[in-house]
Motif scaffolding. Structure first.
Motif, mmCIF file in Angstrom:
data_model
loop_
_atom_site.group_PDB
_atom_site.id
_atom_site.type_symbol
_atom_site.label_atom_id
_atom_site.label_comp_id
_atom_site.label_asym_id
_atom_site.label_seq_id
_atom_site.Cartn_x
_atom_site.Cartn_y
_atom_site.Cartn_z
ATOM 1 N N ALA A 179 -26.109 23.138 8.979
ATOM 2 C CA ALA A 179 -25.533 22.992 7.640
ATOM 3 C C ALA A 179 -24.149 22.346 7.653
ATOM 4 C CB ALA A 179 -25.471 24.356 6.955
ATOM 5 N N ALA A 180 -23.289 22.742 8.577
ATOM 6 C CA ALA A 180 -21.938 22.183 8.598
ATOM 7 C C ALA A 180 -21.964 20.704 8.983
ATOM 8 C CB ALA A 180 -21.058 22.970 9.563
ATOM 9 N N TYR A 181 -22.754 20.362 9.968
ATOM 10 C CA TYR A 181 -22.887 18.967 10.405
ATOM 11 C C TYR A 181 -23.395 18.093 9.266
ATOM 12 C CZ TYR A 181 -24.272 15.163 13.615
ATOM 13 O OH TYR A 181 -24.411 13.953 14.262
ATOM 14 N N ILE A 182 -24.398 18.574 8.571
ATOM 15 C CA ILE A 182 -24.984 17.842 7.451
ATOM 16 C C ILE A 182 -23.959 17.665 6.336
ATOM 17 C CG2 ILE A 182 -26.713 18.028 5.596
ATOM 18 C CD1 ILE A 182 -28.442 19.495 7.857
ATOM 19 N N THR A 183 -23.214 18.718 6.038
ATOM 20 C CA THR A 183 -22.175 18.648 5.024
ATOM 21 C C THR A 183 -21.127 17.605 5.401
ATOM 22 O OG1 THR A 183 -22.498 20.980 4.447
ATOM 23 C CG2 THR A 183 -20.401 19.976 3.811
ATOM 24 N N ALA A 184 -20.699 17.615 6.660
ATOM 25 C CA ALA A 184 -19.690 16.659 7.117
ATOM 26 C C ALA A 184 -20.190 15.226 7.025
ATOM 27 C CB ALA A 184 -19.277 16.990 8.546
ATOM 28 N N LYS A 185 -21.417 14.982 7.448
ATOM 29 C CA LYS A 185 -21.931 13.613 7.452
ATOM 30 C C LYS A 185 -22.140 13.083 6.039
ATOM 31 C CE LYS A 185 -22.081 13.034 11.929
ATOM 32 N NZ LYS A 185 -21.084 12.166 12.578
ATOM 33 N N HIS A 186 -22.593 13.924 5.119
ATOM 34 C CA HIS A 186 -22.701 13.477 3.730
ATOM 35 C C HIS A 186 -21.321 13.140 3.176
ATOM 36 C CE1 HIS A 186 -26.897 14.751 3.773
ATOM 37 N NE2 HIS A 186 -27.027 14.275 2.546
ATOM 38 N N GLY A 187 -20.323 13.955 3.502
ATOM 39 C CA GLY A 187 -18.968 13.666 3.062
ATOM 40 C C GLY A 187 -18.426 12.392 3.667
ATOM 41 N N LEU A 188 -18.758 12.139 4.925
ATOM 42 C CA LEU A 188 -18.291 10.936 5.607
ATOM 43 C C LEU A 188 -18.843 9.677 4.942
ATOM 44 C CD1 LEU A 188 -16.448 10.476 8.051
ATOM 45 C CD2 LEU A 188 -18.497 10.312 9.465
ATOM 46 N N ASN A 189 -20.064 9.746 4.462
ATOM 47 C CA ASN A 189 -20.624 8.607 3.740
ATOM 48 C C ASN A 189 -19.841 8.347 2.451
ATOM 49 O OD1 ASN A 189 -22.537 8.319 5.711
ATOM 50 N ND2 ASN A 189 -24.201 9.255 4.548
ATOM 51 N N GLY A 190 -19.401 9.409 1.790
ATOM 52 C CA GLY A 190 -18.578 9.236 0.603
ATOM 53 C C GLY A 190 -17.230 8.621 0.932
ATOM 54 N N LEU A 191 -16.624 9.053 2.039
ATOM 55 C CA LEU A 191 -15.356 8.471 2.474
ATOM 56 C C LEU A 191 -15.521 6.988 2.757
ATOM 57 C CD1 LEU A 191 -12.414 8.634 3.440
ATOM 58 C CD2 LEU A 191 -13.288 9.372 5.682
ATOM 59 N N THR A 192 -16.619 6.613 3.387
ATOM 60 C CA THR A 192 -16.890 5.204 3.677
ATOM 61 C C THR A 192 -16.863 4.380 2.406
ATOM 62 O OG1 THR A 192 -18.232 5.751 5.621
ATOM 63 C CG2 THR A 192 -18.628 3.609 4.583
ATOM 64 N N ARG A 193 -17.487 4.863 1.369
ATOM 65 C CA ARG A 193 -17.551 4.122 0.108
ATOM 66 C C ARG A 193 -16.186 4.077 -0.573
ATOM 67 N NH1 ARG A 193 -22.966 7.534 -0.783
ATOM 68 N NH2 ARG A 193 -24.297 6.273 0.578
ATOM 69 N N ALA A 194 -15.419 5.169 -0.429
ATOM 70 C CA ALA A 194 -14.077 5.184 -1.003
ATOM 71 C C ALA A 194 -13.182 4.152 -0.339
ATOM 72 C CB ALA A 194 -13.481 6.587 -0.879
ATOM 73 N N ILE A 195 -13.306 4.021 0.989
ATOM 74 C CA ILE A 195 -12.535 3.002 1.710
ATOM 75 C C ILE A 195 -12.903 1.619 1.205
ATOM 76 C CG2 ILE A 195 -12.203 1.898 3.958
ATOM 77 C CD1 ILE A 195 -12.678 4.769 5.169
ATOM 78 N N ALA A 196 -14.196 1.362 1.046
ATOM 79 C CA ALA A 196 -14.648 0.064 0.552
ATOM 80 C C ALA A 196 -14.126 -0.198 -0.858
ATOM 81 C CB ALA A 196 -16.175 0.007 0.569
ATOM 82 N N ALA A 197 -14.107 0.824 -1.693
ATOM 83 C CA ALA A 197 -13.655 0.662 -3.075
ATOM 84 C C ALA A 197 -12.188 0.270 -3.150
ATOM 85 C CB ALA A 197 -13.897 1.954 -3.859
ATOM 86 N N GLU A 198 -11.401 0.712 -2.176
ATOM 87 C CA GLU A 198 -9.963 0.453 -2.198
ATOM 88 C C GLU A 198 -9.539 -0.663 -1.248
ATOM 89 O OE1 GLU A 198 -7.479 3.900 -1.926
ATOM 90 O OE2 GLU A 198 -8.850 5.150 -3.099
ATOM 91 N N GLY A 199 -10.492 -1.261 -0.544
ATOM 92 C CA GLY A 199 -10.141 -2.220 0.502
ATOM 93 C C GLY A 199 -9.957 -3.645 0.053
ATOM 94 N N GLU A 200 -10.209 -3.927 -1.213
ATOM 95 C CA GLU A 200 -9.978 -5.249 -1.792
ATOM 96 C C GLU A 200 -10.751 -6.355 -1.084
ATOM 97 O OE1 GLU A 200 -5.712 -5.591 -1.725
ATOM 98 O OE2 GLU A 200 -5.469 -4.222 -3.429
ATOM 99 N N GLY A 201 -11.853 -5.983 -0.453
ATOM 100 C CA GLY A 201 -12.741 -6.990 0.126
ATOM 101 C C GLY A 201 -12.425 -7.382 1.552
ATOM 102 N N THR A 202 -11.153 -7.358 1.926
ATOM 103 C CA THR A 202 -10.798 -7.754 3.295
ATOM 104 C C THR A 202 -10.744 -6.557 4.235
ATOM 105 O OG1 THR A 202 -8.441 -7.636 2.737
ATOM 106 C CG2 THR A 202 -9.521 -9.790 2.557
ATOM 107 N N LEU A 203 -10.378 -5.394 3.726
ATOM 108 C CA LEU A 203 -10.410 -4.161 4.510
ATOM 109 C C LEU A 203 -11.702 -3.453 4.160
ATOM 110 C CD1 LEU A 203 -7.499 -1.532 4.724
ATOM 111 C CD2 LEU A 203 -9.894 -1.061 5.213
ATOM 112 N N ARG A 204 -12.652 -3.490 5.099
ATOM 113 C CA ARG A 204 -13.983 -2.978 4.822
ATOM 114 C C ARG A 204 -14.165 -1.553 5.350
ATOM 115 N NH1 ARG A 204 -17.504 -5.052 7.828
ATOM 116 N NH2 ARG A 204 -16.142 -6.218 9.240
ATOM 117 N N GLY A 205 -15.089 -0.837 4.731
ATOM 118 C CA GLY A 205 -15.547 0.443 5.245
ATOM 119 C C GLY A 205 -17.047 0.379 5.458
ATOM 120 N N PHE A 206 -17.519 0.928 6.561
ATOM 121 C CA PHE A 206 -18.959 0.996 6.799
ATOM 122 C C PHE A 206 -19.257 2.221 7.644
ATOM 123 C CE2 PHE A 206 -17.407 -1.376 10.462
ATOM 124 C CZ PHE A 206 -18.124 -0.844 11.529
#
Length: 287
Positions: A179-206
Motif C-alpha cells: 500500500a505505501a509503495y503504491i501510494t508513493a508511486k501514484h503521487g510521483l506520477n502527479g509530481l511528474t505532471r506538476a513539473i511539466a506544467a511549470e517547466g515552460e516546455g524546456t524543463l521537462r518532467g517524465f
C-alpha cells in the motif's frame, strides 16, 4: 526454497549494455543528479549517464555502495565522472547539499529520482513508521529535489533540462500488501505532471514505469512476498511477478537506465509529463 535456484543474481553491467547517444548537452560541463546510486537501477543509471559524458552526482546513504558505482563507471570506460555524495534523503539539509554539489560542478540539467524502498504487509498491519519512511524517501525527497533543482536548470544558458522520476506499474494499478509503495508511486506520477506544467516546455518532467527489475531489492521482496502469502518463492516469481506479463524475463537495471538516458536526451523533447511504460505487457494485457 532458495532464490539461487532461479538465478536471481543481478546481471553484471558492461559497456555493451549501455545506450550512448550523441547529444550536445551530454558533456562533462552538464551535470546530472541520480539518487539511489549505490545499487540497482540507481547505480546503472549513474553509470549510463556518465558513459554519455555527463558529470554525475551519485547520491545514496550507502557510502560503500557509492564507491562501487564509481569503480563500475571506470570499469566500463565512462567518458564522464561519477561524484559520490553521501545523502540521507530523509534529511532536508542533505538533499540541499546534494543539489548544491551538483550545481557547483557545472550546469545542473538533469535529475533522476530513483531511490526506492519496499515493505510488504497488509494495510491493517502496515507499520506507520515504515509508511512515513517510504513516503519520505520516494515522494517527499523527489519533491524537494525538484524544488531545489528547478531554479538551477532554469538558470542554464537555454533553460533546457529534465527531471525523471522512477515510477512503476504500481503507479498505474494496485496489488496487495504494497500500500505505501503504491501510494508513493501514484503521487510521483502527479509530481511528474506538476513539473511539466511549470517547466515552460524546456524543463521537462517524465517518469519511467517498468515491471519487476532484477535488483537486490527485488530478491528481498520475493522472499517477503512468499512469506506474506504463504507460497513458494518459485510461485512468487512465476505467478505473481511474471504471471500477467507477455515477457518471461525480468527487466535488467541497465535496460531501465537506458530509458533515463533517452528521456534526458534531445530525442525525447516531446516527452513531457508522460510516462515511459516498459512492463512487458504486465499492466496492459491479460488472459
Amino acid at each position: 526454497m532458495s532464490t539461487d535456484e532461479f538465478d536471481l543474481s543481478e546481471p553484471e553491467l558492461t559497456a555493451d549494455d549501455l545506450l550512448v547517444l550523441d547529444d550536445e548537452r551530454f558533456t562533462d560541463g552538464d551535470v546530472a543528479v541520480v539518487t539511489g546510486a549505490a545499487s540497482g537501477i540507481g547505480r546503472a543509471t549513474a553509470v549510463a549517464l556518465a558513459a554519455n559524458g555527463l558529470t554525475v552526482v551519485g547520491a545514496d546513504v550507502d557510502e560503500g555502495g557509492l564507491d562501487g558505482t564509481v569503480d563500475l563507471a571506470a570499469d566500463v570506460g565512462a567518458a564522464g565522472e561519477v561524484l559520490p555524495v553521501p545523502t540521507d534523503l530523509t534529511d532536508d539539509g542533505d538533499v540541499a547539499a546534494m543539489v548544491d554539489a551538483a550545481a557547483e560542478r557545472g550546469d545542473l540539467r538533469y535529475v533522476a529520482n530513483v531511490a526506492g524502498m519496499q515493505h510488504i504487509a497488509s494495510l491493517p498491519e502496515f507499520p506507520m513508521e515504515k509508511y512515513d519512511q517510504l513516503l519520505d524517501v520516494m515522494l517527499r525527497a523527489p519533491f524537494l529535489t525538484a524544488k531545489l533543482a528547478m531554479p538551477h536548470i532554469r538558470a542554464t544558458d537555454d533553460g533546457v533540462g529534465a527531471i525523471g522520476n522512477m515510477s512503476s506499474v504500481h503507479g498505474r494499478y494496485a496489488t496487495q500488501d504494497k500500500a505505501a509503495y503504491i501510494t508513493a508511486k501514484h503521487g510521483l506520477n502527479g509530481l511528474t505532471r506538476a513539473i511539466a506544467a511549470e517547466g515552460e516546455g524546456t524543463l521537462r518532467g517524465f517518469s519511467v514505469s517498468v515491471g519487476y527489475v532484477l535488483t537486490p531489492l527485488m530478491v528481498n521482496q520475493i522472499e517477503d512476498t512468499a512469506a506474506e502469502r504463504g507460497i513458494s518463492e518459485r510461485e512468487v516469481v512465476e505467478d505473481v511477478m511474471l504471471g500477467q506479463a507477455r515477457s518471461t524475463e525480468m527487466i535488467t537495471p541497465a535496460e531501465v537506465a537506458n530509458l533515463f538516458v533517452f528521456g534526458f536526451s534531445s530525442h525525447a523533447s516531446h516527452l513531457n509529463g508522460g510516462d515511459m511504460l516498459h512492463d512487458g505487457g504486465y499492466s496492459t494485457t491479460y488472459e
